[in-house]
Design a protein around this motif. Structure first.
Motif, PDB file in Angstrom:
ATOM      1  N   ASP A  31       3.169   3.997 -10.484  1.00  0.00           N
ATOM      2  CA  ASP A  31       2.885   5.371  -9.868  1.00  0.00           C
ATOM      3  C   ASP A  31       1.561   5.565 -10.304  1.00  0.00           C
ATOM      4  OD1 ASP A  31       6.340   6.185 -10.146  1.00  0.00           O
ATOM      5  OD2 ASP A  31       5.333   5.135  -8.458  1.00  0.00           O
TER       6      ASP A  31
ATOM      7  N   SER B  58       0.863  -1.112  -0.078  1.00  0.00           N
ATOM      8  CA  SER B  58      -0.108  -0.012   0.057  1.00  0.00           C
ATOM      9  C   SER B  58       1.002   1.328  -0.014  1.00  0.00           C
ATOM     10  CB  SER B  58      -0.905  -0.083   1.267  1.00  0.00           C
ATOM     11  OG  SER B  58      -1.941  -1.049   1.146  1.00  0.00           O
ATOM     12  N   VAL B  59       0.425   2.117  -0.842  1.00  0.00           N
ATOM     13  CA  VAL B  59       1.211   3.378  -0.925  1.00  0.00           C
ATOM     14  C   VAL B  59       0.686   4.277   0.299  1.00  0.00           C
ATOM     15  CG1 VAL B  59       1.690   5.428  -2.290  1.00  0.00           C
ATOM     16  CG2 VAL B  59       1.628   3.021  -3.352  1.00  0.00           C
TER      17      VAL B  59
ATOM     18  N   TYR C 160      -3.403   2.178  -3.503  1.00  0.00           N
ATOM     19  CA  TYR C 160      -3.359   3.479  -3.240  1.00  0.00           C
ATOM     20  C   TYR C 160      -4.546   3.916  -2.601  1.00  0.00           C
ATOM     21  CZ  TYR C 160       0.453   4.526  -6.374  1.00  0.00           C
ATOM     22  OH  TYR C 160       1.438   4.478  -6.756  1.00  0.00           O
TER      23      TYR C 160
ATOM     24  N   ILE D 147      -7.883   8.146  -2.195  1.00  0.00           N
ATOM     25  CA  ILE D 147      -7.760   8.829  -3.168  1.00  0.00           C
ATOM     26  C   ILE D 147      -8.608  10.216  -3.204  1.00  0.00           C
ATOM     27  CG2 ILE D 147      -8.092   9.031  -5.966  1.00  0.00           C
ATOM     28  CD1 ILE D 147      -7.009   6.157  -5.915  1.00  0.00           C
TER      29      ILE D 147
ATOM     30  N   ARG E 141       0.261  -2.300  -6.577  1.00  0.00           N
ATOM     31  CA  ARG E 141       0.282  -1.249  -5.526  1.00  0.00           C
ATOM     32  C   ARG E 141      -0.928  -0.712  -5.273  1.00  0.00           C
ATOM     33  NH1 ARG E 141       5.110   3.220  -6.679  1.00  0.00           N
ATOM     34  NH2 ARG E 141       6.182   1.302  -7.033  1.00  0.00           N
TER      35      ARG E 141
END
Lengths: 556, 319, 574
Positions: free
Chosen positions: C65, B296-297, C565, C568, C563
């Protein structure tokens, strides 16, 4: 009994032959003839009943007596052709569509309330076009003219009530609106339909105008004499003669009785007026007497023939009449007007078999004898040429019972509409009969009963035969090339209403039933008459009214 | 949450109530009338020109005598001249309502500003409420208003004093926090600050001094958010340098007059100034042992700098 | 007591001073109308944040990213939509209603560039999502937007209020990449008692007056209007019915336009002009509109001011109510000929209408197909003069490949049917954008899916093969082809499993993510260091008040290389 009237109203326009007349002999209750398929002239050949064609009185026979022959009638509800233009009325919208058969461009114009019946009016300039429209609900008529490509302001005339027919003088100067009682159901004895509206289209001075006159009880035909001096209205009273000399005040000059006893047996007689308007010829059912009525003097001269006359036809040229005597198997050719007084001018010949009807070429060079009172597959070609072949009879077996025969304007061919013979899987048939050439007839079976015929004017190089079967929804048109007898079939989407030709454009057309209006234009290949490998092509235009509903930018 | 700050405030106020009550001004003793020349049997004859000792006149308003005996510091020595002047005076015992007799202990007196004694030189402990006004947007996820209220506890000791000026060393610890929701996700932030500061003081009066205090130290942040999409608590813990610059005043609410003895004195301190901490990146991440999705970022809520004006109300107990 | 008062006031002051942005108090509002909650564009993913009247644009600069950018779009989002290229977003907002103060926000249309990585002069460049234009409207817009496929125009209708003019259209002239001043024009179309139901745009067509113009086609309940968007005064209205007593209204439901041009045509054979066909509701007739030069005024007999051409109307009879119409090329006498095809499921036939002759031929299909798609450009072997169509039907368990042209007496070349396990109601094409790798073109594949079936098919138009893809237990799967045309993503709302189906070998890869998935999008990234194209898949998770995303390699997805996130929607509020 019929008098052929050509409705080639303008130099450019060509129509088929119009067969106009009154049902002859017998009464409707005795009808046992053709199964309700009737024919119309108008701008085309024949129309089936139900689309406006009048019901002929195919009377039935009694105790072995054959019924009367079926008649061909005209209808004005079909589109009409003037030059290269077709006019089609839409009673729903009150508009008349003008279709340029060359470009298929459609222009619509307001006519009146319930436009329904049309008649073409000859014009001096073949590039112009004119038509008169009877607005049924509005009880008026509208004159529409196309001059230099522009539709002029419509001219409207009040008419009498219940007008449903139009008669146009040969020059187009006069148009008569009248009421054909045969179009109405449930008639009251007081429904006399005696009113006429005389419309002067091209007065020598002043504006077009209309006047009302009254004829005899229940007119059955309205014609003009050759020089348009008199209007002749055949009714049960007799023949009403209206003098048109004073165009401002046409005068009812006489009511000429056409039979001794006046109205007696009015329904059982057939009256036709000679093209020159000099005489009316009266034929009575079950009579061998022809009454010739001098319309000028009202003198009736009876001419007795050898047998009962089942059909009498007068050629367009007015000098020849042919009387068919089915009972004795003979036909009599009368030279008019000499035959009225001189029996030497009545030429009789026996026929190899019994025929009841005759169809004459416009130039009276040939006649085709047939009968539709009983299923008969044989027709006879009767030579009327003034040579050694005069009265020569040659029979042809068409293999299928004959319903009707139409001789081409150039007399070279005749088209016979046939019923399917027993044992046939076809629904109908027709035949093209060379009248002079030493060739046998061509017989074509059709998937639907043949309904209407249109033949090009002389030289008649094309003919169209439409077929229609509302049960199987099979509709089509057969294109026949003359004299090669090449036949091509083009299916149609909708029931055909009327058929015609526009030879100046090398086209034919079939008007069809469609709420928005539908016409199929048929392009004939150049070499079609001589037998072309190319086949005719069709273009269908549907939706005349839609073109009127296209709104463009207000202004630029 | 705002209730926490209110709780701090109420607690502080509650603690201060007895001190506040005790700090009510004492009835000012009426000025001792100069000893009148008594009747020959009871009075003190004073030579004209002699001074009399009037301790009560020196006492500051509201001063009280705790046990009636002046403290050593407050005991004023009678001037020598007045003793000599009384050689020719017939000493008559003053009446009892005049004051202690000369035979009792000498009454303590307020020290002078040159000799402030324990007014100036003392060690103290203090507690108070410090309210910072932080308009940094980094605080917004954690607080609905910009105020950060902290409980402040400090100790200090005067290091050096000269006349009215003194220098003390202060060690301060403040803790406070906020909580709120960030678009429905519960958030909290706690800040622990430790600073050391020199406090430069100037006694306007023995019981009143003003001071300036530049402090430096460190601040520890702990921010958290119950992030819905991860369904986990995300944390950020970070240290930042902290600076304060404040100035204020302290007034003694309670304490003996004498400046000699080390007695507790209660001071009310109010100061205001500006505080600043270093920038802390609010990169919120889940604990390693949590059930957050793998890799997890960290959730970046920006950065936070606790800076802004602040003021503090505190109580000090010096001794 | 003054001390205590001061202390108390200090505390109160501390509690009440200062404030934060109200955005922090705005919980995420789930989108219930006006379009989906998220949309995928070629280079970004857009998330609608109605609570804050903004869009959150998600892009990927590379690798795993993600970056987000919030773009304000006006209060009260009413509707939003992407353009055909999926590069721009259009958002309609109603503003503050009713407006009381001067600075209350007015209704608006916001045009947004989706941004992301794009090929510019052969080089990949990253563009930030940005607002291209914002148009203020006078009245609240209706939740519908008509977009020009070529990106030049958008049409907005406004409504609400005591009185509404449904025939008033607002034509927005869209800027290209920020150049030119945006314009908005109001146009009240001519009406004969009806109102617009659908609006479409043609490509540039050549008309008999020699002018090439695009046409905006407005369908009402009983008319079709042709309007030149470059000159709104050029308006031609074709009334399809006259609602007289006993005459039912003819309502247009579909308009097909063809330019009637083909390279094989010899200009000496005459000019050819566009043809328009109109499918009517519950009618077996199809009006055909064609154009011809206007005659001189002396010849016309009609007043046709405003444009120098005439619209001729011809009605084609197709025998039954068609379910779909379109123009196709067929071959007649070794030359291309245009035909209007009308699918007749009631008769299991297709009618082929010669628009010039208005002659109809019928082709028996053997099944009640109700939808046809032209696939000529998608097959490897393309006929020279004729088209190939794919026929499907919602009640037919087969597809048909129909190759037009004529052989002998037959008016088509071939009709090949293939059984398929589900009735098809949706054909998803495989399109490709500039990021597609060279030589890997799967445009010949179509994804076929039914209404409730738990499977879909990958149809190969070249091989004429169909491969079933089973989505066991997931009948409501969303199937989204990637813009690079290399794969399709399959997801089911609120399930954690997604799948990627690779078109090169039809290999499906199932990926179990860690949170329930709302949607999956595939967006471009810059090329890798090896020069090969890169793409990233973004799986969105909407959990109550928050939005998260799992990012993974689109080309070789691996749950061990992801990944996540979270939060948001918490960005962009500072």
């Amino acid at each position: 009994m019929r008098r052929r009237t050509s409705l080639a109203m303008s130099a450019g326009g060509v129509i088929g032959a119009l067969l106009l007349g009154v049902g002859c002999g017998g009464s409707d209750s005795e009808a046992s003839g053709p199964p309700g398929i009737l024919y119309t002239g108008g701008t085309s050949g024949f129309l089936p009943v139900g689309t406006g064609g009048r019901a002929g009185t195919a009377g039935g026979g009694t105790g072995g007596t054959l019924p009367p022959e079926a008649e061909l009638e005209g209808s004005f509800e079909a589109p009409i052709v003037t030059g290269k233009y077709l006019w089609s009325a839409n009673p729903q919208s009150g508009r008349v569509a003008l279709v340029d058969a060359e470009t298929l461009r459609v222009t619509t114009v307001e006519s009146g309330f319930g436009p329904r019946y049309l008649a073409a009016i000859p014009t001096a300039d073949p590039e112009d076009a004119a038509t008169i429209v009877l607005n049924e609900l509005g009880e008026d008529a509208t004159l529409l003219t196309l001059v230099d490509g522009v539709i002029a302001e419509p001219v409207r005339f009040s008419t009498h009530a219940q007008a449903n027919s139009l008669a146009v003088s040969p020059s187009g100067r006069w148009v008569v609106a009248w009421s054909d009682w045969r179009e109405f159901n449930h008639l009251d004895p007081t429904d006399s339909f005696q009113d006429l509206t005389l419309i002067l289209v091209t007065p020598s001075s002043g504006d077009p105008c209309a006047t009302r006159r009254v004829a005899g009880y229940r007119p059955s035909s309205v014609t003009f004499d050759a020089d348009e001096q008199n209007l002749l209205v055949v009714s049960e009273h007799g023949v009403t003669v209206i003098d048109l000399t004073d165009e401002a005040n046409p005068e009812v000059r006489a009511l000429v009785e056409v039979a001794a006893g006046g109205l007696a047996d009015a329904a059982a007689r057939d009256v036709v007026v000679t093209p020159d308007g000099s005489h009316a010829i009266v034929r009575h059912d079950d009579s061998n007497v022809l009454g010739f009525v001098d319309l000028a003097t009202a003198v009736i001269t009876d001419v007795t023939l050898d047998g009962r006359v089942t059909d009498l036809d007068v050629a367009d040229e007015g000098a020849t009449a042919v009387a068919v005597m089915r009972g004795i198997g003979q036909v009599a050719v009368l030279d008019l007007p000499e035959a009225i007084t001189d029996p030497e001018h009545i030429h009789t010949t026996s026929l190899p078999r019994s025929f009841g009807s005759v169809s004459l070429a416009p130039d009276a060079s040939v006649g085709v004898l047939y009968t539709n009172a009983e299923p008969t597959t044989v027709v006879a070609k009767l030579s009327l040429s003034d040579d050694e072949t005069f009265l020569d009879v040659e029979t042809e077996d068409l293999r299928a019972p004959v319903r009707a025969v139409l001789v081409a304007p150039d007399a070279e061919h005749a088209v016979a509409l046939l019923d399917p013979p027993s044992g046939s899987v076809k629904a109908g048939a027709f035949s093209i009969i060379p009248t002079f050439a030493p060739r046998g007839p061509k017989i074509v079976g059709t998937d639907a009963p043949a309904m209407a015929v249109a033949i090009a004017p002389a030289p008649s190089t094309e003919a169209l035969v439409t077929t229609r079967d509302d049960v199987t929804r099979t509709y089509g048109v057969h294109v026949i090339a003359l004299p090669s007898l090449q036949e091509d079939y083009l299916p149609l989407v909708s029931p055909p209403l009327a058929v015609g030709l526009i030879p100046e454009l090398g086209k034919g057309f079939v008007a069809q039933e469609h709420p928005e209006g539908r016409i199929t234009f048929i392009d004939f290949p150049t070499n079609l008459p001589s037998g072309s490998a190319a086949t005719p092509t069709a273009r269908t235009l549907t939706g005349f009214e839609l073109a009127a509903r296209v709104t463009y930018p207000a202004d630029n | 949450m705002i209730r926490r700050e209110a709780g701090y405030l109420v607690a502080s106020m509650a603690l201060m109530v007895p001190w506040v009550a005790a700090a009510q001004p004492a009835p000012v003793p009426s000025e001792a009338a100069p000893a009148k020349p008594s009747s020959p049997a009871t009075g003190v004859a004073i030579e004209p020109g002699g001074d009399s000792v009037d301790q009560a006149a020196d006492a500051p308003p509201g001063a009280t005598w705790e046990d009636g005996a002046p403290t050593e510091a407050t005991k004023a020595e009678p001037p020598a001249e007045s003793v000599a002047a009384s050689a020719s005076v017939v000493v008559v015992t003053a009446p009892a309502n005049v004051g202690p007799s000369a035979t009792e202990e000498e009454a303590p007196t307020m020290p002078t500003l040159e000799h402030l004694g324990t007014y100036q030189k003392h060690t103290w402990v203090g507690t108070g409420v410090r309210t910072s006004y932080v308009n940094d947007p980094g605080l917004d996820p954690f607080a609905e208003t910009d105020a950060l209220v902290r409980l402040d506890v400090g100790v200090g000791r005067t290091l050096f004093g000269y006349r009215q000026v003194s220098l003390a060393a202060v060690l301060d610890y403040a803790v406070g926090g906020r909580s709120a929701t960030a678009r429905g996700d519960a958030t909290t932030i706690m800040a622990h600050q430790i600073t050391v500061a020199p406090e430069l003081r100037f006694h306007v009066w023995p019981r009143l001094f003003v001071f300036a205090r530049p402090a430096v130290g460190a601040e520890y942040f702990r921010a958290s958010i119950e992030e819905s999409s991860m369904n986990e608590e995300l944390l950020q813990r970070a240290w930042a340098v902290a600076y304060d610059l404040s100035a204020g005043a302290a007034v003694q609410l309670y304490g003996k007059v004498s400046s000699d003895a080390r007695i507790p004195r209660l001071w009310l301190v109010a100061d205001g100034g500006y505080g600043w901490t270093g920038r802390v990146d609010l990169e919120m991440e889940a604990n390693d042992d949590s059930d957050a999705p793998a890799r997890s970022v960290p959730l970046d809520l920006g950065d936070l700098t606790l800076r802004g004006p602040q003021f503090q109300i505190a109580a000090r107990l010096s001794f | 007591m003054r001390h205590g008062t001061f202390l108390f006031c200090a505390g109160v002051l501390a509690l009440g001073c200062g404030d934060r942005s109200s955005a922090w108090d705005a919980d995420y509002e789930s989108v219930s109308a006006g379009g989906p909650p998220t949309q995928g564009l070629s280079g970004s993913v857009a998330v609608r944040d109605d609570a804050l009247d903004r869009l959150v644009m998600i892009t990927s600069p590379g690798g795993r990213d993600l970056t987000t950018k919030a773009l304000p779009v006006g209060k009260g989002i009413v509707y939003w939509q992407t353009d055909a290229k999926r590069e721009r977003l259009f958002v309609l907002s109603e503003g503050v209603q009713p407006r009381r103060e001067r600075d209350d926000e007015k209704p608006s249309l916001t045009v947004i560039d989706g941004g992301g990585w794009r090929e510019v002069d052969g080089r990949a460049e990253f563009h930030e999502p940005s607002i291209l234009a914002r148009y203020e409207l006078d009245d609240p817009p209706n939740p519908v937007l008509y977009l020009d496929p070529e990106g030049e125009y958008a049409v907005v209708t406004v409504g609400g209020g005591v009185v509404e003019n449904p025939n008033e259209l607002l034509l927005v002239n869209l800027p290209e990449d920020g150049d030119d001043e945006p314009t908005i024009e109001a146009k009240t179309i001519r009406s004969f008692g009806s109102s617009p139901q659908a609006i479409s745009f043609t490509k540039r067509l050549r008309f008999p007056d020699g002018i090439g113009r695009r046409m905006m086609i407005v369908q009402t309940e009983q008319e079709v209007a042709l309007i030149d968007p470059e000159n709104l005064d050029t308006e031609i209205t074709v009334r399809l019915s006259e609602p007289l007593n006993g005459v039912n209204m003819s309502s247009p439901v579909e308009v097909a336009v063809h330019d009637n041009q083909r390279s094989q045509f010899d200009p000496d054979d005459g000019e050819r002009f566009p043809i328009i066909a109109i499918r009517l509701r519950n009618r077996s007739t199809v009006p055909l509109l064609s154009f011809e030069a206007a005659p001189s005024e002396a010849e016309a007999g009609v007043e046709t001011t405003g444009v120098d051409f005439l619209v001729t109307v011809n009605i084609a009879e197709v025998g039954s109510v068609p379910s779909d119409i379109d123009f196709f090329w067929t071959e007649v006498d070794a030359a291309p000929a245009l035909r209007l095809a009308a699918l007749l499921p009631n008769r299991s036939e297709v009618a082929l209408v010669n628009p010039d002759a208005n002659y109809t031929d019928y082709v028996a299909l053997g099944a009640a197909y109700d939808h046809m798609t032209r696939v000529t450009d998608d097959v490897a072997v393309q006929p020279l003069n004729s088209d190939v169509a794919l026929l499907t039907g919602q009640s037919v368990y087969s597809v048909a490949f129909w190759e037009l042209g004529s052989t002998g007496t037959r008016s088509y070349r071939s009709l090949e049917t293939h059984s398929i396990g589900i009735p098809i109601n949706q054909i998803i094409p495989i399109t490709q954008d500039a990021s597609a790798p060279d030589g890997e073109d799967y445009g010949h594949l179509k994804l076929l899916r039914g209404v409730t079936a738990s499977e879909f098919y990958v149809l190969d138009l070249n091989q004429r093969q169909s491969a079933p893809m089973l989505t066991t237990g997931t009948s409501g799967a969303n199937i989204t082809p990637a813009p690079d045309g290399q794969r399709a993503w399959v997801s089911v709302a609120n399930e954690e499993e997604i799948a990627s189906v690779r078109f090169s070998d039809l290999h499906p890869t199932t990926l179990v993510l860690e949170r329930p998935v709302a949607a999956v999008y595939d967006i471009a990234q810059p090329e890798t260091t090896h020069g090969s194209p890169s793409r990233v898949a973004i799986a969105l998770h909407i959990e109550g008040a928050s939005l998260g995303a799992t990012v993974l390699d689109a080309r070789a997805p691996d749950t061990a290389d992801t990944r996540f996130y979270g939060g948001i929607l918490l960005g962009g509020i500072r």
